[in-house]
Enzyme design. Structure first.
Site, PDB file in Angstrom:
ATOM      1  CG  ASP A 175      -1.935   1.052   1.281  1.00  0.00           C
ATOM      2  OD1 ASP A 175      -1.811   2.017   0.511  1.00  0.00           O
ATOM      3  OD2 ASP A 175      -2.876   0.944   2.089  1.00  0.00           O
ATOM      4  CB  CYS A 213      -9.924   3.903   5.453  1.00  0.00           C
ATOM      5  SG  CYS A 213     -10.773   2.369   5.021  1.00  0.00           S
ATOM      6  N   GLY A 214     -10.452   3.959   2.173  1.00  0.00           N
ATOM      7  CA  GLY A 214     -11.402   4.009   1.072  1.00  0.00           C
ATOM      8  C   GLY A 214     -12.841   3.784   1.467  1.00  0.00           C
ATOM      9  CG  HIS A 215     -14.324   0.675   2.449  1.00  0.00           C
ATOM     10  ND1 HIS A 215     -13.109   0.069   2.283  1.00  0.00           N
ATOM     11  CD2 HIS A 215     -15.087   0.293   1.399  1.00  0.00           C
ATOM     12  CE1 HIS A 215     -13.147  -0.672   1.183  1.00  0.00           C
ATOM     13  NE2 HIS A 215     -14.325  -0.552   0.638  1.00  0.00           N
ATOM     14  CB  SER A 441     -14.994  -1.783   5.015  1.00  0.00           C
ATOM     15  OG  SER A 441     -13.773  -1.442   5.631  1.00  0.00           O
TER      16      SER A 441
END
EC number: 4.1.3.1
Length: 576
Positions: A175, A213-215, A441
């Protein structure tokens, strides 16, 4: 070795070496590996940025291995499936069953930063945090590979034939968040990843200042052109180092609601503007600043913003035009004709700028449309953005020439969305590889899928081209579940809980940590001791008296709860 270039002949030699290296790089770029890659720089630029001392990197061999693995999956309509690894124990267990490894920034942020200060995934940890975790796991992979080789070469051929071989050197994809800043930060981050053992790196199109965070909510995109610059910076650094590290371009455009700027025309059709003329000249940022100056705080300011947004009637410019056509004082046939004319000129894949769209609307007689994208800008200056799969497709298409794999972050596991994204990107880039985050998630039980559909989700989207799929936090959640349930049982039942839940299960499933001294490499370093001391050592760790001898023999425990035919249970077996 680096040479000294002073005299005329040495100058010519210097130029000759330089030109030879330029030709070498150009030939490398012309290989099958890079046939889809676009570079806005030349081989000469790359060689000029290199030093005279050539270096090689172990991660490059694993990058080539990862490329072969993923291209094979792509050709077969299958996927490399993996999850985020927390530590050497997990990465060695994963090696027996999976063909790639993921290193998650979220997991590092919460469990392993270089400052030892945990927190949520806001990419506010030191930028060497994830590279250091990669090195931690990569060193473990290499160590267990060496340990296995020593063990196998101590066996007879017959023993080796009976003993499964484990490929511990599974490629790591790590990442890279947003690249951690400007171009030079991205370059240095990618250099670290190569040096620390990453075979692939993903970089996302969020703002590095507000990265989440993408969520999470509140994601802010950067302009398409800015993210392309990040990808180019990463590729340039890989080229300078002479490595084939895979570059994964992630977009958060499906669910983002803000964008940093409107500088790139490809973003224009997704930016929201005010359509209520009563708010002309009344920007939200000014209203909030006035409220703060008058002493408003917290809930009052939020109420002010909510009320303003409710009045604003936010729409994209294409939506504004289409609504105007629907409300025209004309017959249905004429409205339909106008709508078709607009759609033919401005379909989303044409990526028209706002100025071009306004010109087309004017030609259609819609000259006085009120639409303003500056009025709803946030206090921080961000534009409002309407996230969608279409927005992600536009970005995926733009990123594809500069990346090896494209990843759309999603809000839920939706096969229709996966299909739309894959078809949209592949309509322009049919050979590009796709990645998918099988995120924890998501509440998978609330997704509407049956157990059978969940089981088939990975192979089903693999057939769409998603050849690398991963559970970002799989290691984190597995670790938490095992420790929580074991700790609770151990507090209640003591050693019986450990024996039943851990030791017997390790034995039953052939988990090599049952003999943890051997797993940690005690035999391997005994070999060092004996080699140094002529083949014998009185201080060998695995010599007489080591308690792990208890696990080598087979015996039975009478009266076990789960009895065999003779009323006893096998509780230990010889293991190599």
């Amino acid at each position: 070795m680096a040479a000294s270039f002073s005299g005329p002949s040495m100058i010519m030699e210097e130029e000759g070496r330089f030109e030879a290296e330029v030709a070498e790089v150009q030939a490398w770029w012309n290989s099958e590996r890079f046939k889809l890659t676009r570079r806005p720089y030349t081989a000469r630029d790359v060689v000029a940025l290199r030093g005279n001392l050539k270096q090689s990197y172990a991660s490059n061999e694993l990058a080539k291995k990862l490329w072969r693995t993923l291209k094979t999956h792509q050709a077969n309509g299958t996927a490399s499936r993996t999850f985020g690894a927390l530590d050497p124990v997990q990465v060695t267990m994963m090696a027996k069953h999976l063909d790639s490894i993921y290193v998650s920034g979220w997991q590092c942020s919460s469990t392993h930063t270089t400052t030892n200060e945990p927190g949520p995934d806001l990419a506010d940890y030191p930028y060497d945090t994830v590279p250091n975790k990669v090195e931690h796991l990569f060193f473990a992979q290499q160590y267990h590979d060496r340990k296995q080789r020593e063990a196998r070469m101590s066996m007879s051929r017959e023993e080796r034939a009976r003993t499964p071989y484990v490929d511990y050197l599974k490629p790591i994809i790590a990442d890279g968040d947003t690249g951690f800043g400007g171009t030079t930060a991205t370059v240095k981050l990618c250099k670290l990843f190569v040096e620390r053992g990453a075979a692939g790196v993903h970089i996302e199109d969020q703002s590095s200042v507000t990265k989440k965070c993408g969520h999470m909510a509140g994601k802010v995109l950067v302009a398409i052109s800015e993210h392309i610059n990040r990808l180019v910076a990463a590729r340039l650094q890989f080229d300078v180092m002479g490595v084939e590290t895979l570059l994964v371009a992630r977009t958060d455009a499906e669910a983002a609601n803000l964008i940093q700027s409107n500088v790139d025309t490809r973003d224009h059709q997704f930016i929201l503007g005010v359509t209520n003329p009563n708010l002309r000249g009344k920007s939200l940022a000014t209203l909030l600043a006035t409220g703060m100056a008058n002493g408003k705080t917290g809930a009052e300011l939020q109420a002010t913003e909510d009320n303003w947004l409710a009045m604003a009637q936010l729409k994209t410019f294409p939506e504004c035009v289409m609504d105007a056509i629907k409300n025209m004082n004309a017959g249905e046939d004429e409205k339909r004709r106008r709508m078709n004319e607009w759609m033919n000129h401005t379909s989303y894949d044409k990526c028209l700028s706002y100025e071009q769209g306004r010109e087309i609307a004017d030609r259609m007689g819609l000259k006085n449309l009120f639409w303003d994208w500056d009025l709803p800008r946030t206090r921080e200056g961000f534009y409002r953005f309407k996230g969608s799969v279409m927005a992600a497709v536009v970005r995926g298409r733009a990123f594809a020439p500069h990346a090896d794999i494209i990843w759309m972050e999603t809000a839920k596991p939706d096969f229709a969305e996966c299909t739309a994204f894959a078809e949209g990107v592949k309509s322009m880039h049919p050979e590009i590889m796709l990645a998918y985050n099988l995120s924890p998630s998501f509440n998978w039980d609330a997704s509407g899928m049956t157990d059978e559909q969940m089981r088939d989700f990975i192979p089903r989207i693999a057939r769409l081209g998603f050849c690398w799929q991963f559970i970002t936090l799989g290691g984190f959640h597995a670790d938490a579940l095992v420790i929580d349930t074991f700790a609770k049982d151990y507090a209640r039942r003591g050693m019986l809980a450990y024996v039943e839940r851990i030791q017997r299960e390790e034995r039953k499933n052939g988990v090599d940590t049952l003999a943890h001294q051997k797993w940690s490499g005690a035999n391997y370093y005994d070999r060092y001791l004996k080699t140094v001391q002529g083949g014998i050592s009185s201080t060998a760790a695995m010599g007489k008296g080591v308690t792990e001898e208890q696990f080598k023999e087979t015996w039975t425990r009478p009266g076990a709860m789960e009895m065999g035919s003779a009323g006893s249970e096998v509780v230990a077996k010889a293991r190599m």
